[in-house]
Scaffold this motif. Structure first.
Motif, short mmCIF file in Angstrom:
data_model
loop_
_atom_site.label_atom_id
_atom_site.label_comp_id
_atom_site.label_asym_id
_atom_site.label_seq_id
_atom_site.Cartn_x
_atom_site.Cartn_y
_atom_site.Cartn_z
N GLU A 132 -44.11 16.41 -65.96
CA GLU A 132 -42.80 15.68 -66.16
C GLU A 132 -41.63 16.22 -66.71
O GLU A 132 -40.79 16.15 -66.48
N GLN A 133 -41.94 17.35 -67.47
CA GLN A 133 -41.01 18.14 -68.01
C GLN A 133 -40.31 19.04 -66.95
O GLN A 133 -39.23 19.13 -66.93
N ARG A 134 -41.06 19.55 -66.18
CA ARG A 134 -40.55 20.35 -64.99
C ARG A 134 -39.77 19.66 -63.90
O ARG A 134 -38.62 19.86 -63.64
N LEU A 135 -40.25 18.24 -63.96
CA LEU A 135 -39.52 17.48 -62.72
C LEU A 135 -38.04 16.77 -63.51
O LEU A 135 -37.20 16.85 -62.73
N ALA A 136 -38.18 16.75 -64.82
CA ALA A 136 -36.91 16.31 -65.49
C ALA A 136 -35.96 17.50 -65.48
O ALA A 136 -34.63 17.10 -65.44
N ARG A 137 -36.23 18.62 -65.81
CA ARG A 137 -35.45 19.85 -65.38
C ARG A 137 -34.81 19.88 -64.14
O ARG A 137 -33.69 19.92 -64.05
N ARG A 138 -35.70 19.83 -63.19
CA ARG A 138 -35.26 20.02 -61.80
C ARG A 138 -34.33 18.82 -61.43
O ARG A 138 -33.23 19.00 -60.88
N ALA A 139 -34.47 17.42 -61.79
CA ALA A 139 -33.55 16.51 -61.79
C ALA A 139 -32.25 16.72 -62.42
O ALA A 139 -31.22 16.29 -61.66
N ARG A 140 -32.17 17.16 -63.40
CA ARG A 140 -30.84 17.53 -64.03
C ARG A 140 -30.20 18.65 -63.10
O ARG A 140 -28.93 18.45 -63.25
N ARG A 176 -35.73 11.93 -54.43
CA ARG A 176 -35.24 12.56 -55.24
C ARG A 176 -36.44 13.42 -55.74
O ARG A 176 -37.63 13.06 -55.41
N ARG A 200 -44.04 10.42 -59.09
CA ARG A 200 -43.82 9.28 -60.06
C ARG A 200 -44.59 7.70 -59.60
O ARG A 200 -45.58 7.33 -60.26
#
Length: 112
Positions: free
Chosen positions: A8-16, A50, A56
């Motif tokens: 989840e943290q890696r995906l959030a970083r990638r999404a940014r 995305r 998700r």
């Protein structure tokens, strides 16, 4: 699989790091298709494509206690159109209306 990676943290970083879409994107939609299969419940998901989208959706199914028997994943331009054949833990299609609503709500929540 061992739980040592915070996906989840890696995906959030990638999404940014991904630019927001420049074309209008329709709101996400989750449809449970009746009578499409005798052995599973068919769930169609339409959303802006995305990073981490499938993760998700899969997590939402897992949170609902579902198993994915099969999936058809497609991207049409900026839109993902994914179809999943899901069953409950006993291997049966979803027949309970409350459970079907929960699945729809849980997947929609995961897409926002």
């Amino acid at each position: 699989l061992a739980g040592g990676l915070d996906i989840e943290q890696r995906l959030a970083r990638r999404a940014r790091s991904v630019r927001p879409p420049r074309v209008p994107v329709a709101p996400p939609r989750v449809t449970l298709v009746d009578d499409a299969s005798a052995t599973a419940t068919v769930v169609e998901v339409r959303a802006h494509d995305r990073p981490g989208l499938l993760w998700r959706i899969g997590r939402a199914f897992g949170d609902c206690g579902l198993d994915v028997r099969a999936a058809r994943v497609e991207t049409l331009g900026a839109e993902a159109v994914d179809v999943f054949y899901v069953v409950d833990r006993a291997g049966r299609p979803l027949s309970d209306s409350a459970q079907r609503s929960q699945v729809r709500d849980q997947v929609l929540s995961a897409l926002r």
